[in-house]
Motif scaffolding. Structure first.
Motif, PDB file in Angstrom:
ATOM      1  N   THR A 334       0.821  -1.030   0.046  1.00 40.97           N
ATOM      2  CA  THR A 334       0.045  -0.031  -0.004  1.00 40.97           C
ATOM      3  C   THR A 334       0.766   1.356   0.073  1.00 40.97           C
ATOM      4  OG1 THR A 334      -1.726  -1.284   1.327  1.00 40.97           O
ATOM      5  CG2 THR A 334      -1.941   1.039   1.254  1.00 40.97           C
ATOM      6  N   LEU A 335       2.045   1.262   0.725  1.00 41.27           N
ATOM      7  CA  LEU A 335       2.876   2.285   0.565  1.00 41.27           C
ATOM      8  C   LEU A 335       3.320   2.826  -0.711  1.00 41.27           C
ATOM      9  CD1 LEU A 335       5.273   2.054   3.780  1.00 41.27           C
ATOM     10  CD2 LEU A 335       3.869   4.103   3.070  1.00 41.27           C
ATOM     11  N   ILE A 336       3.481   1.649  -1.533  1.00 41.77           N
ATOM     12  CA  ILE A 336       4.184   1.984  -3.013  1.00 41.77           C
ATOM     13  C   ILE A 336       3.027   2.685  -3.790  1.00 41.77           C
ATOM     14  CG2 ILE A 336       4.777   0.964  -5.235  1.00 41.77           C
ATOM     15  CD1 ILE A 336       5.798  -1.495  -3.550  1.00 41.77           C
ATOM     16  N   ALA A 337       1.864   2.264  -3.575  1.00 40.59           N
ATOM     17  CA  ALA A 337       0.755   3.118  -4.215  1.00 40.59           C
ATOM     18  C   ALA A 337       0.355   4.572  -3.610  1.00 40.59           C
ATOM     19  CB  ALA A 337      -0.547   2.137  -4.099  1.00 40.59           C
ATOM     20  N   ASP A 338       0.822   4.733  -2.285  1.00 38.55           N
ATOM     21  CA  ASP A 338       0.685   5.919  -1.581  1.00 38.55           C
ATOM     22  C   ASP A 338       1.595   6.944  -2.230  1.00 38.55           C
ATOM     23  OD1 ASP A 338      -1.369   4.966   0.065  1.00 38.55           O
ATOM     24  OD2 ASP A 338      -0.054   4.709   1.724  1.00 38.55           O
ATOM     25  N   ARG A 339       2.888   6.560  -2.165  1.00 36.82           N
ATOM     26  CA  ARG A 339       4.197   7.258  -2.585  1.00 36.82           C
ATOM     27  C   ARG A 339       4.690   7.187  -3.948  1.00 36.82           C
ATOM     28  NH1 ARG A 339       5.426   9.632   2.016  1.00 36.82           N
ATOM     29  NH2 ARG A 339       7.663  10.157   1.000  1.00 36.82           N
ATOM     30  N   THR A 340       4.370   6.396  -4.950  1.00 36.75           N
ATOM     31  CA  THR A 340       4.545   6.375  -6.118  1.00 36.75           C
ATOM     32  C   THR A 340       3.726   6.837  -7.109  1.00 36.75           C
ATOM     33  OG1 THR A 340       5.852   4.381  -5.418  1.00 36.75           O
ATOM     34  CG2 THR A 340       5.583   4.810  -7.842  1.00 36.75           C
ATOM     35  N   PRO A 341       4.038   7.870  -8.094  1.00 34.79           N
ATOM     36  CA  PRO A 341       3.108   8.300  -8.996  1.00 34.79           C
ATOM     37  C   PRO A 341       2.731   7.029  -9.935  1.00 34.79           C
ATOM     38  CG  PRO A 341       4.994   9.717  -9.008  1.00 34.79           C
ATOM     39  CD  PRO A 341       5.102   8.498  -8.110  1.00 34.79           C
ATOM     40  N   THR A 342       1.517   7.075 -10.673  1.00 35.51           N
ATOM     41  CA  THR A 342       0.838   5.956 -11.147  1.00 35.51           C
ATOM     42  C   THR A 342       1.941   5.445 -12.554  1.00 35.51           C
ATOM     43  OG1 THR A 342      -1.334   6.811 -10.907  1.00 35.51           O
ATOM     44  CG2 THR A 342      -1.021   5.260 -12.517  1.00 35.51           C
ATOM     45  N   GLU A 343       2.476   6.447 -13.041  1.00 40.31           N
ATOM     46  CA  GLU A 343       3.295   6.048 -14.252  1.00 40.31           C
ATOM     47  C   GLU A 343       4.515   5.309 -13.876  1.00 40.31           C
ATOM     48  OE1 GLU A 343       4.470  10.541 -13.700  1.00 40.31           O
ATOM     49  OE2 GLU A 343       2.716   9.026 -13.466  1.00 40.31           O
ATOM     50  N   VAL A 405       6.606  17.752   5.381  1.00 36.58           N
ATOM     51  CA  VAL A 405       6.934  16.490   4.964  1.00 36.58           C
ATOM     52  C   VAL A 405       6.488  16.828   3.439  1.00 36.58           C
ATOM     53  CG1 VAL A 405       5.430  14.245   4.642  1.00 36.58           C
ATOM     54  CG2 VAL A 405       5.262  15.782   6.825  1.00 36.58           C
ATOM     55  N   HIS A 406       7.509  16.115   2.552  1.00 38.05           N
ATOM     56  CA  HIS A 406       7.567  16.482   1.186  1.00 38.05           C
ATOM     57  C   HIS A 406       6.986  14.935   0.339  1.00 38.05           C
ATOM     58  CE1 HIS A 406       9.672  19.766   2.143  1.00 38.05           C
ATOM     59  NE2 HIS A 406      10.644  19.106   2.888  1.00 38.05           N
ATOM     60  N   LYS A 407       6.134  15.359  -0.439  1.00 36.08           N
ATOM     61  CA  LYS A 407       5.513  14.326  -1.331  1.00 36.08           C
ATOM     62  C   LYS A 407       6.522  14.638  -2.780  1.00 36.08           C
ATOM     63  CE  LYS A 407       0.787  13.623   0.179  1.00 36.08           C
ATOM     64  NZ  LYS A 407      -0.348  13.814  -0.082  1.00 36.08           N
ATOM     65  N   SER A 408       6.685  13.502  -3.586  1.00 34.74           N
ATOM     66  CA  SER A 408       7.785  13.623  -4.506  1.00 34.74           C
ATOM     67  C   SER A 408       7.270  12.955  -5.868  1.00 34.74           C
ATOM     68  CB  SER A 408       9.078  13.328  -3.970  1.00 34.74           C
ATOM     69  OG  SER A 408       9.212  12.096  -3.470  1.00 34.74           O
ATOM     70  N   TYR A 409       7.925  13.396  -7.112  1.00 37.08           N
ATOM     71  CA  TYR A 409       7.727  12.528  -8.139  1.00 37.08           C
ATOM     72  C   TYR A 409       8.882  13.084  -8.932  1.00 37.08           C
ATOM     73  CZ  TYR A 409       5.735  17.094 -10.098  1.00 37.08           C
ATOM     74  OH  TYR A 409       5.428  18.222 -10.508  1.00 37.08           O
ATOM     75  N   TRP A 410       9.408  12.214 -10.203  1.00 35.43           N
ATOM     76  CA  TRP A 410      10.768  12.731 -10.894  1.00 35.43           C
ATOM     77  C   TRP A 410      10.113  13.549 -12.050  1.00 35.43           C
ATOM     78  CZ3 TRP A 410      15.564  10.782  -9.471  1.00 35.43           C
ATOM     79  CH2 TRP A 410      15.790   9.803  -8.427  1.00 35.43           C
TER      80      TRP A 410
END
Length: 462
Positions: A334-343, A405-410
């Motif tokens: 579930t953490l992967i789905a929480d913290r990783t963009p869909t692509e 708290v930082h949310k992130s994507y590349w």
């Protein structure tokens, strides 16, 4: 109430059909492994345990080697095509098992079968949040895990009854039919299950290895995902102790029979199923890392007194241990789905699947060695080893709560090297000229890595 919350995700018709395909697939797996056990005994006699252990090693090896590449394909291609292809391929491979007449053929077929299983599982895991959306994916992941655990308990009994009725070798034809049904269910899903790739429509084969690295890079770069993966090492060490040494303790030390061994392993599966049914509710009140810590603590402490108890207490301890293992594994997914963009989820799920199974390649031999040299106290030593790992991971890798708290994507953009862009590069990139490549970028600070991905931070204030 917990069951109702889990089933809420089935309101989504696409996930409902995908879930039905998973249930059919799991029934097929139960038939596969029971049939393999019977086939191994028929071909190898008293050496059947050696054959099965070799088959399990090949299974995990296929997962470790191929799952990261499976994650890359899941992010590039229509996932429906991948899921259908893996089901049809396994249908054809399983259909060869009734004609086996040598042990090496079992090894070859098992490895080929699990090559396609290595492509199926990360793709399926990454597809759950894709089709369910933000609100329902925690319940959907938990439902899938609960079903996996429940059929792990009930599946062998169902498969055994079917094998007794149709025959040991003929059961593989029915097994193949379950894969065909699952493929048909997925084919009938509307549209495509494709991830939109905003910045990477034109991927070349030269990027494949970079994308494989990107899944692992993201997995280890995120402190929450890194912590969860490390805790899965704890559950693999303790879980291997249970899977490898329970039969020796029940039948060797306690002098009981195979029926009692079945009860004990059934208790482990029931505990795992109950935990999967409640993890969604726990997630509404506790952080995922807290649930992971709780789960790892439960399975390690459950093993601590296990070498000194009789059957009734062992049943209770294995119930608790099963719950602990599921709390860790479901929360990690579930953490992967929480913290990783869909692509990027396919790549990260593939990397996580590979690394978590690599832990088992280490844990199985350790459990076997302790079972051989410390049969009477193997659970005690396994528990102590697991507790040491748990404490070290908690002290070193536990994510510290911060004010920001930082949310992130590349992302990727043209840049030159200044105080904001200092990072490692592929040898082909000239750092003295303006250039482009995927890298990590932060709002409060800039951390860069040549990983095939790019991370951008959005600030949230407590």
């Amino acid at each position: 109430m917990q069951t109702f919350q889990l089933l809420r995700s089935l309101r989504n018709p696409i996930f409902a059909r995908l879930y039905t395909a998973q249930v059919t697939n799991l029934l097929g797996d139960a038939l596969t492994w029971l049939g393999l056990a019977l086939l191994a005994f028929e071909e190898a006699g008293n050496n059947s345990a050696v054959v099965l252990s070799g088959a399990l090693t090949l299974r995990v090896t296929a997962f470790v080697l191929l799952s990261p590449f499976a994650g890359v394909l899941a992010d590039r291609l229509d996932r429906k095509t991948i899921l259908v292809t893996t089901h049809l391929a396994r249908m054809g491979i399983v259909s060869l098992l009734p004609f086996v007449n040598a042990v090496w053929q079992i090894y070859a077929i098992v490895f080929a079968l699990n090559v396609f299983y290595a492509f199926f599982t990360p793709t399926y895991q990454a597809t759950i949040p894709l089709v369910t959306g933000q609100e329902d994916y925690p319940q959907a992941i938990a439902l899938s895990s609960a079903t996996f655990q429940l059929l792990g308990v009930l599946g062998p009994g169902i498969a055994g009854a079917i094998a007794a009725f149709v025959g040991a070798r003929q059961v593989f034809f029915l097994d193949a039919f379950t894969f065909l049904i699952a493929a048909i269910l997925i084919i009938t899903l509307p549209g495509q299950l494709r991830v939109e790739q905003a910045a990477a429509q034109n991927r070349s084969s030269g990027r494949t290895w970079q994308d494989i690295q990107a899944g692992t890079t993201r997995l280890f770069a995120d402190r929450y995902l890194r912590y969860a993966l490390a805790m899965q090492l704890v559950t693999s060490v303790t879980g291997a102790m249970i899977l490898v040494n329970t039969v020796g303790y029940v039948q060797g030390v306690l002098k009981l029979g195979s029926v009692q061994y079945g009860w004990v392993m059934g208790a482990f599966g029931i505990g795992a199923t109950l935990a999967a049914a409640t993890v969604g509710s726990l997630g509404q009140h506790w952080t995922r890392t807290t649930i992971i810590l709780l789960g790892a603590s439960l399975i390690t402490t459950a093993l601590l007194p296990a070498s000194y108890v009789k059957l009734p207490f062992l049943l209770v301890l294995w119930l608790v241990a099963g719950a602990g293992q599921t709390l860790v594994n479901v929360s990690a997914q579930t953490l992967i789905a929480d913290r990783t963009p869909t692509e990027f989820q396919g790549r990260v799920y593939g990397a996580q699947f590979a690394w978590s199974h690599l832990w088992w390649l280490f844990s199985y031999p350790l459990a076997g060695w302790l079972g051989s040299y410390r049969e009477d106290t193997s659970f005690l030593y396994g528990s102590l080893f697991g507790l040491v790992l748990l404490v070290m991971i908690q002290l070193i890798l536990s994510p510290k709560e911060q004010k920001y708290v930082h949310k992130s994507y590349w992302h990727e953009h043209e840049h030159t090297h200044d105080e904001h862009h200092r990072h490692e590069h592929h040898p082909s990139i000239l750092v003295t000229e303006p250039h482009r490549h995927p890298h990590q970028h932060g709002s409060l600070r800039h951390a860069h890595a040549y990983s095939g991905l790019h991370h951008h931070y959005d600030c949230e204030h407590d």
